[in-house]
Design an enzyme around this catalytic site. Sequence first.
Site, PDB file in Angstrom:
ATOM      1  N   SER A 228       0.830  -1.201   0.000  1.00 37.58           N
ATOM      2  CA  SER A 228       0.000   0.000   0.000  1.00 37.58           C
ATOM      3  C   SER A 228       0.866   1.252   0.000  1.00 37.58           C
ATOM      4  O   SER A 228       2.035   1.225   0.416  1.00 37.58           O
ATOM      5  CB  SER A 228      -0.913   0.018   1.233  1.00 37.58           C
ATOM      6  OG  SER A 228      -0.242   0.561   2.365  1.00 37.58           O
ATOM      7  N   ASP A 229       0.303   2.343  -0.474  1.00 32.72           N
ATOM      8  CA  ASP A 229       0.974   3.628  -0.304  1.00 32.72           C
ATOM      9  C   ASP A 229       0.961   3.975   1.182  1.00 32.72           C
ATOM     10  O   ASP A 229       0.357   3.286   2.001  1.00 32.72           O
ATOM     11  CB  ASP A 229       0.288   4.696  -1.163  1.00 32.72           C
ATOM     12  CG  ASP A 229       1.274   5.698  -1.719  1.00 32.72           C
ATOM     13  OD1 ASP A 229       2.277   5.990  -1.031  1.00 32.72           O
ATOM     14  OD2 ASP A 229       1.053   6.218  -2.827  1.00 32.72           O
ATOM     15  N   TRP A 230       1.614   5.072   1.527  1.00 35.91           N
ATOM     16  CA  TRP A 230       1.946   5.329   2.927  1.00 35.91           C
ATOM     17  C   TRP A 230       0.764   5.867   3.729  1.00 35.91           C
ATOM     18  O   TRP A 230       0.057   6.763   3.310  1.00 35.91           O
ATOM     19  CB  TRP A 230       3.119   6.304   2.974  1.00 35.91           C
ATOM     20  CG  TRP A 230       4.460   5.667   3.222  1.00 35.91           C
ATOM     21  CD1 TRP A 230       5.436   6.121   4.062  1.00 35.91           C
ATOM     22  CD2 TRP A 230       4.998   4.467   2.639  1.00 35.91           C
ATOM     23  NE1 TRP A 230       6.525   5.266   4.031  1.00 35.91           N
ATOM     24  CE2 TRP A 230       6.281   4.251   3.178  1.00 35.91           C
ATOM     25  CE3 TRP A 230       4.501   3.538   1.729  1.00 35.91           C
ATOM     26  CZ2 TRP A 230       7.077   3.156   2.835  1.00 35.91           C
ATOM     27  CZ3 TRP A 230       5.291   2.452   1.383  1.00 35.91           C
ATOM     28  CH2 TRP A 230       6.557   2.279   1.928  1.00 35.91           C
TER      29      TRP A 230
END
Length: 620
Positions: A327-329
């Site tokens: 996932s992105d942050w």
Amino acid sequence: MTRAALETDPGGVPYRDLNRNGRLDPFEDPRLEPEERVADLLLRLSLAEKVGLLFHTVIECGPGGAVLEGPGAICKSGTRQVVLGKHITHFNVHALGTPTEAARWHNAVQELAEDAPHGIPVTISTDPRHGFSENAGAGFAAGAFSQWPEPLGIGALRDPATAHRYAEVVRREYVAVGIRAALHPTLDLATEPRWARQQHTFGQDPHVVAELGLAFLRGLQGARLGPGSVACTAKHFPGGGPQKDGEDAHFPYGREQVYPAGRFGDHLEPFRDAVDAGVAAVMPYYGMPVGLELDGEPVPAVGFGFNRTVLQGLLRDELGYDGVVLSDWELINDNHVGNQVLPARAWGVEHLDPHARMQLMLEAGCDQFGGEECVEVLIDLVAQGRVGEDRVDESAGRLLLVKFQLGLFDDPYVDEAAAAEVVGCEEFVAAGLAAQAESVTVLHDPRGLLPLDDGPRRIYVEGMSAGEASALGTVVDRPEDADLALVRIQAPFEPRSDLFLEAWFRAGSLEFPPGLPVRLARVRAACPLIVDVTLDRPAVLGPVMDVADVVVASYGTSGPALVRALQGASRGRLPFDLPRSMADVRAHAPDRPGLDDPLLACGYRWDPAIVATGSRRQET
């Protein structure tokens, strides 16, 4: 010498005794296939150890290459706490020191990881760090590494061989300091002219982006992952470019991705190719699709990291991807830094608590939580029966497989003395400088002033040091005393600084302030004027072109490289359309590559023969 120095079993097989039990276990056996070693190790790991694999947080290098024992400017916890206390073994590094310090730090972190029950080696990742831009949320300036144009400049070159060479240099410099995972390439299409993430893309053309993305991927990973590879993360699936109003999905006001032109397939194209090529990881973007349908069915309006229709349905079932989904942050928890906050990017599911957000991400198909270290939440979800341990095993197995394929279990260490010989070496610096110069795009030169010759001249400069400009002539202080003026400017943007990270993202209007053309015209009244515009995204360049004799675009170019470009080395083409006005930008469908009537079209570069016909369309 580390505690897990090479042992030799009775059969003569050298191995690292990672669990310190005095015998060669299958997961330690370098003769076995990575899949066999993963299967063995998974059976040995505690739940806490497996859970730790599913987190990928930020880490920092301490002074002189030491391990940072407490929280840093960016990282939330000390290194020992996250490695041994939380069993996390994937880290995104930000600031690094010299190459020797970076290698020393990496080795120290690997040695620390050996104190864990099964000695799982650490994987260090990074955002792009070979360009000019410094943005803690997206990438870093080169520092000790060789410096290249931003990926947008690689897109301007449209040359897979150059993209592959660039990637090979990146790989060798990363590996030298222990970076074994790249949080790139960015395969998004630069279709919304206002979007702040375009400099890390290869441009707007889906075919060019796919071709260059493959060349970059092969340069880092090789034909298959191995001990000399860097594992790539293709982002931001299924294409992060079509942002509503051009706002970025890092921020609440930019959470929506829209497809009014029905061009979702264009954005997906580069990812199809990356999946087919065996990319190690895929990162979905923060954005939530609005009004999107796939196969006639509406896609839920929730962020892609929570979106089972997109991750499980499209990525895994349709495209056949079985690698890591990272996932992105910070999709789960808010991030508080100083007196600023960045809300969790839980777009469409803001009402859910961290437990429910994490559960939904796992159900959607995510394997790893970027920017998070809340291992206790996942352990609690398993204890409550909301997430099965077999689901944790599934993701942990994918993540371990990459570590084994990279050879980290057999030798995670780097040669500290050799790091300085590889990183920023003369050969790599020269190659980067050449790419910077060649990527420059000549947009306007009706008087035929380029290429500049070596003849004596007096030159007035702005935005460039006198020492760099001296290669073009004698530098003077006033346009009135010059034979030529060279002014370097940045593409326009609207500064913002309310939310954390916001100040680093150049967003908003693409129009220059009204005083700039007036000031440039005064310079031109004294002598011929060359303007270089650094384009991290498109700009409304008409007013500048009206008052300059020459206009060139650059995408991350040092002073010496610009000199080379003006002397004839430039060969870049526009990687995206340049708009005539902001009205045209606002009327444009964010998902469609290309404007209806651009000032200059994607693929354009100045050619007197073509310009004589009155055409500014020179697409390839």
